[in-house]
Design an enzyme around this catalytic site. Structure first.
Site, short mmCIF file in Angstrom:
data_model
loop_
_atom_site.label_atom_id
_atom_site.label_comp_id
_atom_site.label_asym_id
_atom_site.label_seq_id
_atom_site.Cartn_x
_atom_site.Cartn_y
_atom_site.Cartn_z
N LYS A 1 9.37 -0.91 14.27
CA LYS A 1 9.99 -0.57 12.98
C LYS A 1 11.12 0.44 13.20
O LYS A 1 12.21 0.31 12.63
CB LYS A 1 8.96 0.06 12.03
CG LYS A 1 7.87 -0.88 11.53
CD LYS A 1 6.98 -0.15 10.52
CE LYS A 1 5.74 -0.94 10.16
NZ LYS A 1 4.80 -0.24 9.31
N GLU B 1 -5.21 -6.51 14.59
CA GLU B 1 -4.64 -5.21 14.22
C GLU B 1 -5.74 -4.15 14.27
O GLU B 1 -5.48 -2.98 14.51
CB GLU B 1 -3.99 -5.28 12.82
CG GLU B 1 -2.96 -4.18 12.60
CD GLU B 1 -2.17 -4.33 11.30
OE1 GLU B 1 -2.74 -4.08 10.21
OE2 GLU B 1 -0.98 -4.68 11.36
N HIS C 1 -6.11 -33.25 17.24
CA HIS C 1 -5.02 -34.12 17.69
C HIS C 1 -3.86 -33.30 18.23
O HIS C 1 -2.73 -33.79 18.33
CB HIS C 1 -4.56 -35.01 16.54
CG HIS C 1 -5.67 -35.91 16.07
ND1 HIS C 1 -5.93 -37.14 16.64
CD2 HIS C 1 -6.64 -35.71 15.14
CE1 HIS C 1 -6.99 -37.67 16.05
NE2 HIS C 1 -7.45 -36.81 15.14
N GLY D 1 -4.85 -1.58 4.87
CA GLY D 1 -4.06 -2.72 4.39
C GLY D 1 -4.77 -4.05 4.60
O GLY D 1 -4.85 -4.88 3.71
N ARG D 2 -5.33 -4.24 5.81
CA ARG D 2 -5.98 -5.53 6.12
C ARG D 2 -7.36 -5.64 5.49
O ARG D 2 -8.03 -6.66 5.68
CB ARG D 2 -6.02 -5.74 7.63
CG ARG D 2 -6.66 -4.61 8.41
CD ARG D 2 -6.33 -4.72 9.90
NE ARG D 2 -6.80 -3.55 10.65
CZ ARG D 2 -6.11 -2.44 10.84
NH1 ARG D 2 -4.93 -2.28 10.25
NH2 ARG D 2 -6.59 -1.45 11.56
N GLU E 1 10.43 -4.69 4.69
CA GLU E 1 10.53 -6.09 4.24
C GLU E 1 10.27 -6.19 2.74
O GLU E 1 11.02 -6.84 2.00
CB GLU E 1 9.48 -6.96 4.97
CG GLU E 1 9.74 -7.18 6.44
CD GLU E 1 9.07 -6.14 7.32
OE1 GLU E 1 8.84 -5.00 6.85
OE2 GLU E 1 8.78 -6.46 8.49
N LYS F 1 0.84 -1.20 0.00
CA LYS F 1 0.00 0.00 0.00
C LYS F 1 0.88 1.25 0.00
O LYS F 1 0.68 2.17 -0.78
CB LYS F 1 -0.92 -0.02 1.23
CG LYS F 1 -1.78 1.21 1.37
CD LYS F 1 -2.72 1.13 2.54
CE LYS F 1 -3.38 2.49 2.76
NZ LYS F 1 -4.30 2.53 3.88
O1 F6P Z 1 3.15 -2.95 9.75
C1 F6P Z 1 1.78 -3.17 9.61
C2 F6P Z 1 1.30 -2.83 8.24
O2 F6P Z 1 1.24 -1.46 8.08
C3 F6P Z 1 -0.04 -3.47 7.96
O3 F6P Z 1 -1.09 -2.71 8.43
C4 F6P Z 1 0.00 -3.61 6.48
O4 F6P Z 1 -0.96 -4.50 6.01
C5 F6P Z 1 1.41 -4.07 6.27
O5 F6P Z 1 2.16 -3.36 7.24
C6 F6P Z 1 1.97 -3.86 4.90
O6 F6P Z 1 1.95 -2.54 4.54
P1 F6P Z 1 2.16 -2.10 3.03
O7 F6P Z 1 1.07 -2.71 2.23
O8 F6P Z 1 2.11 -0.61 3.03
O9 F6P Z 1 3.50 -2.62 2.58
#
Ligand code: F6P
Length: 519
Positions: free
Chosen positions: A487, A347, A378, A261-262, A210, A204
């Site tokens: 972060k 979240e 199980h 995002g979610r 990452e 987003k």
């Molecule tokens: O660190 C949490 C977050 O901001 C989530 O809310 C989001 O889904 C995810 O990181 C990834 O964010 P982006 O889509 O901006 O890379």
């Protein structure tokens, strides 16, 4: 933007506490079924594509009526309508919350009246993305699709591609790389050839560490292994189209800051799903979710499945004091659903202050966890049956199997029914370690078939359920400030792993830093 009344300030909240203390704390499911032959009907709720049996929960008519009163007193309907009207209910980021618009048909008169510009943008992007998806689906030189994204830019598409495996056209493999741990990307790249691979960079913000690290490494691997034509082999799914362009990606599909995002699998972030199940399948997923949106928006609260579930969540968290909820999908294709729902619920509602920033002195999001049945039986079901904590369990069962292996499906469904039954009825004749206390609550969801429509409706139901409990708790379910601190600290620590500089660090972090630097 004005919010409703926070639940703990409502008169009904105090009445519920008194009701719990005087009678409801001792509620017994077995007695409730024995004394009310209509209990299953009263506490079952049909909604589009999803049937929910809530009757094995620790509620009776009086409790549910009081919870519905609480919802009214807290202004749940007005808050719901504010979301559908595009008001900035995400107040800490000053944003509207309109993921529902991503699944609203282009000719919807209400949306055209209220959010015409956004609706037109949604459909222009959707049409372009689905046309591109169909082109790639027809391109047999692309055999591998690698989605690079994390959190909401990973969990939804990954979960849905797996869930809808029956509808995935053969000829393409889907890979999901989320972790900054290089083992993950390295493992995926080892089996790939650049000329047959399409990378989707899903973010987003297009700033997430990452995802940017993995995207850079993927691009480097692509060029170093002889790949050419980044425009054909890389696409970006983002609200930050400029950043994607500066990264060197020309093919971009956008979305907007009013999509959390979610809540984004319905947007361009859903491109892997469209590549997997095709344009018609993706539109069916949206249609299922839209049908649930309409149910949530228009059904009376007492017959509104997401509302009834959200109120039950408040009842369990704040009156019974249950701290977790488990989900057991009795369908192996729904394997990633618990992980997806964890982000959605925890979240969204894992907050300690209300929308004004005032501290809350009651519980909010429960811990959500689970594994597919029958596997969980199980492993940890022992605790659900005989542990000292009560954990409400949710079953998800699909009536029609999509395989023809004899005997399996009846065994699977029988196990789901038997577990729900055992949790409720218990067994007290043997005593001691063979005693099952029973009276353990569960909810049972049924789909007729695991179709894109049913999955879309189920996920939208969950979104609105989380909305309901969040609205009563008076929190902003649409921000996520709690992810920021870690972060920032990671950015400070990363160079210290190289330099060994431990100045200003606490003794534990300094000690671990030294250990991790030892070769
Ligand atoms: O660190 C949490 C977050 O901001 C989530 O809310 C989001 O889904 C995810 O990181 C990834 O964010 P982006 O889509 O901006 O890379």
């Amino acid at each position: 933007m004005s919010f409703g009344l926070r639940c703990d300030r409502a008169a009904t909240w105090k009445a519920l506490q008194a009701h719990y203390d005087h009678t409801a704390a001792r509620f017994d499911l077995r007695e409730a079924f024995a004394s009310d032959s209509g209990r299953f009907d009263r506490f079952s709720q049909s909604a589009p594509y999803v049937f929910g049996d809530l009757s094995k929960n620790l509620i009776d008519a009086q409790t549910e009526d009081m919870l519905l009163d609480l919802a009214r007193e807290c202004g749940l309907e007005a808050h719901r309508d504010a979301m559908f009207a595009g008001e900035h209910i995400n107040n800490t980021e000053d944003r509207a919350v309109m993921h529902f618009l991503l699944r609203t048909p282009a000719d919807d008169a209400r949306a055209q009246q209220r959010n015409a510009a956004e609706l037109a943008q949604v459909h222009a992007t959707l049409d372009a993305m689905l046309a591109w998806a169909e082109k790639v689906r027809g391109d047999h030189t692309i055999t591998d699709v690698v989605n690079i994204g994390i959190g909401g830019s990973d969990l939804g598409p990954q979960m849905a591609v797996l869930a809808l495996g029956e509808f995935v056209a053969p000829g393409k493999r889907f890979h999901f790389v989320s972790n900054v741990d290089g083992h993950e990307l390295d493992g995926v790249l080892k089996g790939l050839a650049p000329e047959h691979t399409l990378f989707l960079i899903a973010s987003k913000t297009f700033t997430t560490a990452e995802t940017m690290t993995n995207a850079q490494s993927a691009k480097r691997w692509f060029t170093q292994s002889g790949g050419a034509d980044i425009a054909r082999h890389f696409a970006a799914l983002t609200t930050n189209v400029d950043a994607a362009r500066s990264f060197g990606i020309e093919t971009t599909f956008g979305f907007w800051d009013w999509v959390g995002g979610r809540y984004s699998l319905w947007s361009a972030i859903g491109l892997p799903i469209a590549l997997a199940i095709g344009a018609d399948g993706f539109r069916a997923l949206l249609a299922g979710a839209h049908a649930m949106d309409e149910h949530f928006r228009t059904a009376p609260l007492a017959q509104n499945l997401p509302v009834r579930l959200g109120l039950l969540d408040v009842w369990y968290r704040n009156f019974h004091g249950f701290t977790s909820r488990s989900i057991a999908p009795y369908h192996s294709a729904l394997k990633r659903v618990p992980a997806y729902l964890q982000q959605l619920e925890m979240e969204s509602n894992g907050k300690q202050v209300d929308t004004t920033g005032a501290a809350l002195d009651f519980g909010t999001s429960p811990v959500l966890w689970g594994e597919p049945g029958t596997n969980g039986q199980h492993a940890y079901f022992q605790m659900l049956h005989q542990g000292t904590d009560v954990t409400p369990l949710e079953f998800v069962a699909v009536r029609d199997a999509s395989h023809h292996l004899e005997g399996h499906h009846a065994k699977l469904l029988a196990n789901a029914l038997a577990q729900a039954q055992a949790l409720m009825v218990g067994k007290s004749d043997a005593g001691g370690h063979k005693n099952f206390p029973g009276n353990r609550p569960s909810t049972f969801f049924v789909f007729e078939k695991l179709t894109p429509e049913a999955l879309g409706a189920f996920l939208a139901m969950y979104e609105h359920r989380v909305f309901t409990s969040g609205a009563l708790w008076g929190i902003n379910s649409f921000d996520q400030w709690g992810v920021e601190l870690g972060k920032v600290l990671a950015r400070d620590i990363e160079p210290r792993l190289g330099s060994g500089d431990a100045s200003g660090l606490d003794a534990s972090t300094a000690g671990l830093l030294a250990r991790l630097r030892q070769s």
